[in-house]
Design a protein around this motif. Structure first.
Motif, PDB file in Angstrom:
ATOM      1  N   ALA A  36      18.979 -29.672  35.073  1.00  0.00           N
ATOM      2  CA  ALA A  36      19.870 -29.020  34.105  1.00  0.00           C
ATOM      3  C   ALA A  36      21.242 -29.673  34.100  1.00  0.00           C
ATOM      4  CB  ALA A  36      19.993 -27.528  34.423  1.00  0.00           C
ATOM      5  N   LEU A  39      21.632 -32.755  31.707  1.00  0.00           N
ATOM      6  CA  LEU A  39      21.397 -32.674  30.262  1.00  0.00           C
ATOM      7  C   LEU A  39      22.534 -33.299  29.466  1.00  0.00           C
ATOM      8  CD1 LEU A  39      19.501 -31.657  28.035  1.00  0.00           C
ATOM      9  CD2 LEU A  39      20.781 -29.505  28.028  1.00  0.00           C
ATOM     10  N   GLY A 177      30.299 -27.145  25.713  1.00  0.00           N
ATOM     11  CA  GLY A 177      29.520 -26.552  26.795  1.00  0.00           C
ATOM     12  C   GLY A 177      30.189 -25.376  27.466  1.00  0.00           C
ATOM     13  N   ASP A 213      18.935 -19.639  30.775  1.00  0.00           N
ATOM     14  CA  ASP A 213      19.667 -20.754  30.170  1.00  0.00           C
ATOM     15  C   ASP A 213      19.627 -21.978  31.072  1.00  0.00           C
ATOM     16  OD1 ASP A 213      21.357 -21.962  28.182  1.00  0.00           O
ATOM     17  OD2 ASP A 213      23.048 -21.662  29.535  1.00  0.00           O
ATOM     18  N   MET A 217      17.852 -25.649  30.148  1.00  0.00           N
ATOM     19  CA  MET A 217      18.535 -26.942  30.224  1.00  0.00           C
ATOM     20  C   MET A 217      17.717 -27.945  31.038  1.00  0.00           C
ATOM     21  SD  MET A 217      22.395 -25.502  30.810  1.00  0.00           S
ATOM     22  CE  MET A 217      23.137 -27.118  31.098  1.00  0.00           C
ATOM     23  N   TYR A 221      16.002 -31.363  29.491  1.00  0.00           N
ATOM     24  CA  TYR A 221      16.193 -32.700  30.072  1.00  0.00           C
ATOM     25  C   TYR A 221      14.839 -33.355  30.343  1.00  0.00           C
ATOM     26  CZ  TYR A 221      17.454 -36.402  33.339  1.00  0.00           C
ATOM     27  OH  TYR A 221      17.595 -37.621  33.954  1.00  0.00           O
ATOM     28  N   SER A 236      21.864 -28.517  21.668  1.00  0.00           N
ATOM     29  CA  SER A 236      22.044 -27.874  22.969  1.00  0.00           C
ATOM     30  C   SER A 236      22.854 -26.589  22.832  1.00  0.00           C
ATOM     31  CB  SER A 236      22.713 -28.831  23.956  1.00  0.00           C
ATOM     32  OG  SER A 236      23.968 -29.259  23.472  1.00  0.00           O
ATOM     33  N   THR A 240      21.434 -22.680  23.785  1.00  0.00           N
ATOM     34  CA  THR A 240      22.121 -21.677  24.603  1.00  0.00           C
ATOM     35  C   THR A 240      22.254 -20.361  23.846  1.00  0.00           C
ATOM     36  OG1 THR A 240      23.341 -23.295  25.914  1.00  0.00           O
ATOM     37  CG2 THR A 240      24.317 -21.111  25.719  1.00  0.00           C
TER      38      THR A 240
END
Length: 704
Positions: A36, A39, A177, A213, A217, A221, A236, A240
């Motif tokens: 994760a 990613l 992010g 979550d 991730m 990946y 991405s 989420t």
């Protein structure tokens, strides 16, 4: 003796299963966690990363990467003074550019400045092959150039161009992010506190969603490494949002049913098993429908859309798995006290009160045809707002807050209205370069054309158009070049935008029918009816049109957005149809339960609305709020997508699902389930036409 052992075995199982699930999740997170964290390393957001490999722009970028020196890093240093540049300004500019040329490998050495006709601006095109295709080296070069090129005493200096625009866009994507996750968690936490009215319960689904979550991730990946799945900042971010939005929805449904079962069943373990049996099929079916709709994006040509399908599906499925395994385990281990202070005591009855949804159901039941007609007219009127949607968004308008590269583009557009300031890249076979140059210079709309690098059988030509970037004139010039230059490829920033629009248009024509067919097939099997699925799908398509129409009324006048993202129509359609049908399944599943229990179809529709209205409304509010978080991000494409989906979910939750689908069910009665068994009148004496006892009523958690 066997009878005496049974309770002991049951107690052991009740204790062992939740702890085993917790242990399994600890092991899963230990495996997924390291992946994760990687990613972000495989996320790419260049326009050519979004485009298919067959697009002219992508081919140009790929060939440029292979030419001597690798990919060109193109910038424009813009010196500007409102009252006109003086001799000192020109001397400062020349000195700074010489310093940049000494520090970095510039193609052709230090460039000559190009003054504007009004004397206010001096433009220095800067090209370097130093970074190649390494985005981190590109960003470092751009920042170093910006560190050297500085204004003073009223002289402004801005660094723009393709490379600078890419660096500024990368900063926005990199910033998504943390803020996106924190804002989403805060919004979901606030809503769960208001819905559950408990100091503890809200934290459980929130933590489980966070774990889901992290898992998503890691899986994303893995997909990138195994299958080359495209990962972008947009996909991405949406993943989420789906984990928290859809996951919280599933948690709301499960917790509501679990609370209901705790009043009937003494032990939490058995109550949870009953809750999973009751709402599990609907949750599985709804998540499967969302996943099927998203996977239709695999048919898209656009890499970003095609990559969003698997990533969105990963988000939904990880949320589903977590909410059907980890959440039940945690709730069972915490016991009834997790609901404090509103603990559902065994044998107690929920407080009975007339809910808003009971009143809505009564109004829909009295005049179903009137409600249907009024709703259809309202949605149709809102859909007319699509006529007011602004045209395709330009690069300089794609940021909510204007970065330095966009400021430079604005200055150039005002100071050099008579010429293009952004090169068009042409790649042609090296043995035809002279003929290609002659054709380019003879093309209407071309200001100049210069030969660049040569290698591997290809030659690079840099073309300057007479018209400003992304104007109608420049677009016509690019299309003319493509039609005249057979065997050559035309790329560059403006050409990339044309390819994005064309590819999105093609994808929409293919993906939209696929989504409709796949969703309808699943609903036909699930509901065992032809009419009910058609009603649900027609309703969500109407919601999509109305939500886009509201976007057309709000984007320019209210939000100040100057253009519409080319992918908005397709992505909003996929999400609103998939997620809208999701809620329809919750309602129809309960309606079918009540019909099978003996209620007449019209009564079953009203009972289903009263019993599920509050929890569906709570779920809709959470999902809309999570997508609305995208409106706080710095890119127009995310703002518009978040706005349309949030508005659509609210329309679906409080208008379409509550009034229109319920009214259609009341009006159609048994025809709603045609040709299934529920569409036929029961034989005399086969069973009661109304339930012999009142159906269990879940507590109206979160009712507005």
């Amino acid at each position: 003796m066997t009878v005496g052992k049974t309770p002991t075995k049951g107690v052991g199982r009740r204790r062992a299963v939740p702890w085993a699930l917790l242990g399994l999740w600890v092991a899963v997170l230990a495996l997924a966690g390291p992946f994760a964290a990687k990613l972000a390393d495989v996320q790419h957001d260049r326009a050519t990363d979004y485009l298919p490999s067959s697009a002219d722009s992508t081919r140009v970028a790929r060939i440029q990467d292979a030419l001597p020196g690798g990919e060109s890093t193109e910038m424009v240093i813009v010196y500007h003074r409102d009252g006109g540049l003086n001799a000192d300004d020109r001397r400062v500019a020349a000195g700074q550019v010489e310093k940049i040329a000494a520090a970095h490998q510039l193609v052709g050495g230090a460039p000559e400045g190009i003054p504007s006709d009004d004397g206010t601006t001096l433009m220095y095109p800067v090209v370097s092959n130093e970074p190649g295709h390494d985005e981190k080296l590109r960003d470092a070069l751009v920042e170093d150039v910006r560190g050297i090129a500085r204004g003073q005493d009223g002289l402004s200096v801005e660094v723009g161009g393709t490379a600078a625009l890419g660096t500024d866009a990368g900063k926005v994507y990199d910033s998504l992010g943390g803020p996106l996750l924190y804002t989403t968690v805060a919004v979901v936490a606030l809503l769960l506190i208001l819905i559950y009215r408990s100091p503890v319960l809200w934290l459980v689904p929130l933590v489980v969603a966070g774990i889901a979550d992290l898992l998503s991730m890691g899986v994303a990946y893995g997909l990138n490494q195994a299958f080359g799945t495209t990962v972008t900042g947009q996909s991405s971010a949406v993943m989420t949002i789906l984990v928290f939005g859809a996951g919280t929805d599933y948690a709301l449904l499960l917790v509501s049913r679990y609370r209901e079962e705790l009043r009937r069943i003494e032990r939490p373990y058995e109550a949870m098993v009953a809750a999973l049996r009751g709402c599990g099929p609907a949750v599985l079916a709804s998540s499967g429908t969302v996943a099927a709709g998203l996977l239709c994006l695999l048919a898209a040509d656009l890499n970003s859309s095609r990559g969003m399908g698997p990533l969105g599906t990963v988000g939904v499925l990880c949320a589903l798995i977590a909410m059907l395994t980890l959440l039940p385990a945690v709730l069972v281990l915490l016991g009834r006290r997790v609901f404090w202070p509103l603990v559902p005591a065994y044998g107690s009855e929920p407080a009975q009160r007339r809910s808003l949804f009971a009143a809505m159901g009564d109004s829909a039941g009295r005049r179903p045809l009137t409600v249907l007609a009024t709703g259809a007219v309202l949605l149709g009127a809102l859909a007319l707002g699509t006529l007011n949607l602004p045209g395709p968004v330009k690069q300089e308008d794609s940021f909510v807050t204007e970065p330095e590269a966009v400021t430079a583009m604005g200055i150039l557009a005002r100071a050099y209205p008579e010429r293009g300031t952004q090169p068009i890249d042409v790649i042609t076979p090296a043995d035809r370069v002279d003929g290609t140059l002659a054709t380019i210079r003879d093309t209407r709309g071309v200001e100049s054309a210069e030969k660049g690098r040569t290698g591997h059988g290809w030659a690079e030509i840099s073309v300057i158009a007479k018209d400003t970037p992304q104007s109608a004139g420049e677009t016509a010039t690019i299309k003319s070049l493509r039609s005249r230059l057979k065997g050559s490829y035309v790329g560059g920033d403006s050409a990339e935008q044309i390819d994005l629009e064309d590819t999105n248009s093609r994808d929409t024509k293919i993906v939209v029918p696929l989504v409709l067919v796949s969703v309808l097939l699943i609903l036909f099997v699930l509901l065992r009816s032809l009419v009910a699925p058609l009603v649900l799908v027609a309703a969500v398509v109407a919601v999509w049109g109305a939500a886009l129409g509201i976007g057309g009324l709000a984007f320019g006048p209210v939000l100040g957005l100057e253009g519409t993202d080319p992918g908005l129509g397709l992505l909003s359609f996929v999400f609103l149809v998939a997620l809208g049908v999701d809620y329809g399944i919750f309602l129809m599943h309960r309606m079918r339960e009540e019909s099978l229990a003996g209620a007449e179809p019209a009564a079953a529709a009203l009972i289903a609305l009263r019993s599920t209205g509050a929890v569906i409304a709570s779920a809709g509010l959470v999902l809309a709020a999570t997508f609305a978080v995208l409106m706080n991000m710095g890119l127009v494409q995310l703002v518009e997508l978040g706005f349309v989906i949030a508005v659509g979910v609210l329309l679906d939750t409080f208008l379409v699902r509550t009034y229109l689908v319920t009214s259609a069910s009341v009006a159609l009665r048994r025809k709603m389930w045609w040709p299934g068994a529920l569409s036929r009148e029961p034989a005399p004496g086969a069973g009661p036409s109304e339930p012999t006892e009142p159906p269990r009523q879940p507590e109206q958690v979160g009712a507005p």
